[in-house]
Design a protein around this motif. Structure first.
Motif, mmCIF file in Angstrom:
data_model
loop_
_atom_site.group_PDB
_atom_site.id
_atom_site.type_symbol
_atom_site.label_atom_id
_atom_site.label_comp_id
_atom_site.label_asym_id
_atom_site.label_seq_id
_atom_site.Cartn_x
_atom_site.Cartn_y
_atom_site.Cartn_z
ATOM 1 N N LEU A 20 44.733 44.275 10.304
ATOM 2 C CA LEU A 20 43.690 43.509 10.964
ATOM 3 C C LEU A 20 42.584 43.071 10.019
ATOM 4 O O LEU A 20 41.540 42.630 10.457
ATOM 5 C CB LEU A 20 43.088 44.326 12.113
ATOM 6 C CG LEU A 20 44.077 44.619 13.248
ATOM 7 C CD1 LEU A 20 43.400 45.421 14.328
ATOM 8 C CD2 LEU A 20 44.654 43.338 13.802
ATOM 9 N N VAL A 21 42.797 43.225 8.714
ATOM 10 C CA VAL A 21 41.870 42.635 7.756
ATOM 11 C C VAL A 21 42.034 41.133 7.844
ATOM 12 O O VAL A 21 43.119 40.609 7.642
ATOM 13 C CB VAL A 21 42.174 43.121 6.322
ATOM 14 C CG1 VAL A 21 41.259 42.429 5.329
ATOM 15 C CG2 VAL A 21 42.025 44.631 6.227
ATOM 16 N N THR A 22 40.972 40.417 8.166
ATOM 17 C CA THR A 22 41.107 38.996 8.434
ATOM 18 C C THR A 22 40.200 38.171 7.570
ATOM 19 O O THR A 22 39.169 38.616 7.112
ATOM 20 C CB THR A 22 40.790 38.692 9.911
ATOM 21 O OG1 THR A 22 39.452 39.066 10.161
ATOM 22 C CG2 THR A 22 41.728 39.434 10.839
ATOM 23 N N ALA A 23 40.618 36.934 7.354
ATOM 24 C CA ALA A 23 39.777 35.956 6.681
ATOM 25 C C ALA A 23 40.248 34.597 7.129
ATOM 26 O O ALA A 23 40.723 34.450 8.238
ATOM 27 C CB ALA A 23 39.836 36.150 5.181
ATOM 28 N N CYS A 24 40.156 33.534 6.281
ATOM 29 C CA CYS A 24 40.526 32.216 6.781
ATOM 30 C C CYS A 24 41.978 31.907 6.514
ATOM 31 O O CYS A 24 42.785 32.799 6.289
ATOM 32 C CB CYS A 24 39.580 31.139 6.249
ATOM 33 S SG CYS A 24 39.906 30.520 4.622
ATOM 34 N N GLY A 25 42.371 30.621 6.572
ATOM 35 C CA GLY A 25 43.769 30.247 6.628
ATOM 36 C C GLY A 25 44.575 30.565 5.406
ATOM 37 O O GLY A 25 44.106 31.117 4.418
ATOM 38 N N ALA A 26 45.839 30.188 5.428
ATOM 39 C CA ALA A 26 46.799 30.643 4.439
ATOM 40 C C ALA A 26 46.452 30.257 3.021
ATOM 41 O O ALA A 26 46.703 31.013 2.092
ATOM 42 C CB ALA A 26 48.181 30.095 4.797
ATOM 43 N N ALA A 45 44.956 35.815 9.998
ATOM 44 C CA ALA A 45 43.824 34.954 10.327
ATOM 45 C C ALA A 45 43.348 35.287 11.725
ATOM 46 O O ALA A 45 44.147 35.571 12.606
ATOM 47 C CB ALA A 45 44.233 33.491 10.259
ATOM 48 N N PRO A 46 42.044 35.288 11.963
ATOM 49 C CA PRO A 46 41.544 35.585 13.299
ATOM 50 C C PRO A 46 41.898 34.489 14.275
ATOM 51 O O PRO A 46 41.933 33.320 13.926
ATOM 52 C CB PRO A 46 40.018 35.660 13.090
ATOM 53 C CG PRO A 46 39.769 34.846 11.870
ATOM 54 C CD PRO A 46 40.986 35.002 11.011
ATOM 55 N N ALA A 47 42.165 34.882 15.504
ATOM 56 C CA ALA A 47 42.413 33.887 16.552
ATOM 57 C C ALA A 47 41.060 33.440 17.070
ATOM 58 O O ALA A 47 40.437 34.104 17.879
ATOM 59 C CB ALA A 47 43.250 34.500 17.673
ATOM 60 N N GLN A 48 40.595 32.295 16.600
ATOM 61 C CA GLN A 48 39.263 31.843 16.955
ATOM 62 C C GLN A 48 39.302 31.156 18.311
ATOM 63 O O GLN A 48 39.477 29.956 18.426
ATOM 64 C CB GLN A 48 38.714 30.893 15.889
ATOM 65 C CG GLN A 48 38.431 31.613 14.595
ATOM 66 C CD GLN A 48 37.429 30.850 13.767
ATOM 67 O OE1 GLN A 48 36.836 29.890 14.220
ATOM 68 N NE2 GLN A 48 37.232 31.262 12.557
ATOM 69 N N THR A 217 42.578 22.462 17.730
ATOM 70 C CA THR A 217 42.626 23.921 17.783
ATOM 71 C C THR A 217 41.564 24.489 16.845
ATOM 72 O O THR A 217 41.068 23.792 15.957
ATOM 73 C CB THR A 217 44.011 24.446 17.362
ATOM 74 O OG1 THR A 217 44.277 24.038 16.008
ATOM 75 C CG2 THR A 217 45.100 23.894 18.279
ATOM 76 N N PRO A 218 41.189 25.770 17.001
ATOM 77 C CA PRO A 218 40.225 26.375 16.074
ATOM 78 C C PRO A 218 40.724 26.300 14.635
ATOM 79 O O PRO A 218 41.940 26.262 14.393
ATOM 80 C CB PRO A 218 40.135 27.829 16.557
ATOM 81 C CG PRO A 218 40.507 27.758 18.003
ATOM 82 C CD PRO A 218 41.556 26.691 18.099
ATOM 83 N N PRO A 219 39.831 26.280 13.646
ATOM 84 C CA PRO A 219 40.256 26.136 12.251
ATOM 85 C C PRO A 219 41.283 27.158 11.785
ATOM 86 O O PRO A 219 42.110 26.847 10.920
ATOM 87 C CB PRO A 219 38.939 26.293 11.476
ATOM 88 C CG PRO A 219 37.897 25.782 12.416
ATOM 89 C CD PRO A 219 38.348 26.237 13.776
ATOM 90 N N THR A 220 41.267 28.369 12.322
ATOM 91 C CA THR A 220 42.203 29.391 11.869
ATOM 92 C C THR A 220 43.512 29.419 12.646
ATOM 93 O O THR A 220 44.320 30.323 12.453
ATOM 94 C CB THR A 220 41.560 30.784 11.938
ATOM 95 O OG1 THR A 220 41.056 30.995 13.254
ATOM 96 C CG2 THR A 220 40.449 30.923 10.915
ATOM 97 N N ASP A 221 43.735 28.462 13.512
ATOM 98 C CA ASP A 221 45.026 28.397 14.192
ATOM 99 C C ASP A 221 46.149 28.313 13.154
ATOM 100 O O ASP A 221 46.054 27.559 12.184
ATOM 101 C CB ASP A 221 45.070 27.180 15.112
ATOM 102 C CG ASP A 221 46.359 27.092 15.904
ATOM 103 O OD1 ASP A 221 46.426 27.704 16.976
ATOM 104 O OD2 ASP A 221 47.290 26.416 15.425
ATOM 105 N N LYS A 222 47.200 29.105 13.339
ATOM 106 C CA LYS A 222 48.240 29.237 12.317
ATOM 107 C C LYS A 222 49.411 28.266 12.482
ATOM 108 O O LYS A 222 50.388 28.353 11.752
ATOM 109 C CB LYS A 222 48.789 30.665 12.317
ATOM 110 C CG LYS A 222 47.731 31.741 12.101
ATOM 111 C CD LYS A 222 47.086 31.645 10.730
ATOM 112 C CE LYS A 222 47.996 32.176 9.643
ATOM 113 N NZ LYS A 222 47.296 32.235 8.332
#
Length: 280
Positions: A20-26, A45-48, A217-222
């Motif tokens: 669960l260590v999170t930050a921004c996209g890939a 990535a967090p689900a924003q 979608t939020p910026p961190t959407d995967k």
């Protein structure tokens, strides 16, 4: 995520905490040339979303394939367009001006003198009174390995092309942008855990560049319409005085000005690449 949820999912608490260590996209930035990317295996990535009490599932550290191509994208990730603006943006070659829709009246141009440069500039153009007017130009950084059309996950290049700008977010409250904004209070702690205290604020404000992502979608959407190998998580965010893993970064005051100036009804675009390519 509560311990009860973890127990019901059958995930040992210690392992879950690690995931669960999170930050921004890939392909987001770590502030160095040699560190792992934020979305590299082992990071999620967090689900924003509106409710940020739960964390997202772990990142795809074992990609399942290329995935289907987005019907609105070409091989570079640039959005397909209809009728183009008959007045070209100053300095852009026809290949790129032809990707600026007639409905677009705000265009950002990020460029460097050479393809391998990590230092760049970002100019903001607005179409008024039948002509393009340059409002401001900012100093920026781009990928530590420069620019590339056929870029891939983890190669530390910034994609070349024309992309829409549809969504924003960050740790801090909405600074007054008209773009859809998703606030996530986990971003600074995620950055600190991943990269150290010096980088805790680099995700305070974010504008998602619609390269290999689902707009709206939020910026961190995967979601990666062109597949995992093309990378993603390409953002405008706060600068850390060095090349990035693919994002374009700039000072806080400059990014906030852009966020407040962008108008979704102007259908904004960003054209990115080295000058020899954008102006050929």
């Amino acid at each position: 995520m509560s311990d009860g949820v973890l127990r019901r999912a059958g995930v040992p608490a210690l392992l879950a905490c690690a995931l669960l260590v999170t930050a921004c996209g890939a392909d987001s930035d770590d502030g160095t040339d040699d560190s792992a990317t934020v979305g590299s295996p082992g990071f999620a990535a967090p689900a924003q979303q509106t409710n940020v009490g739960d964390f997202a599932a772990p990142a795809q550290d074992s990609p399942s394939g290329t995935g289907p191509a987005s019907p609105a994208s070409d091989a570079s990730g640039a959005e397909a367009t209809g009728p183009v603006n008959p007045v070209p943006v100053p300095g852009l070659a026809k290949e790129y001006t032809d990707q600026i829709p007639a409905e677009t009246s705000q265009v950002l141009v990020a460029t460097s003198p050479t393809a391998d440069s990590e230092k760049s500039s970002l100019s903001f153009y607005e179409f008024t009174d039948t002509k393009w007017k340059k409002l401001r130009t900012f100093d920026t950084h781009n990928g530590s390995k420069g620019w590339l059309k056929d870029r891939h996950e983890g190669d530390k290049t910034t994609p070349i092309g024309v992309f829409s700008l549809s969504d924003a977010g960050g740790f801090k409250a909405d600074p007054g942008t008209d773009l859809p904004y998703t606030q996530d209070d986990r971003l600074p702690s995620s950055a600190t855990v991943a990269y150290g205290a010096d980088y805790a604020s680099v995700f305070d404000y974010i504008i998602a560049i619609d390269y290999n992502r689902k707009p709206g979608t939020p910026p961190t959407d995967k979601t990666r319409p062109m597949g995992w190998d093309k990378g993603g998580g390409i953002w405008l965010h706060l600068d850390h005085d060095s090349g990035t893993n693919g994002c374009v970064t700039l000072d806080e005051a400059d990014l906030k000005w852009i966020m407040r100036t962008l108008d979704p009804e102007a259908h904004p675009r960003i054209a990115m690449g080295p000058a020899p390519e954008l102006k050929k």
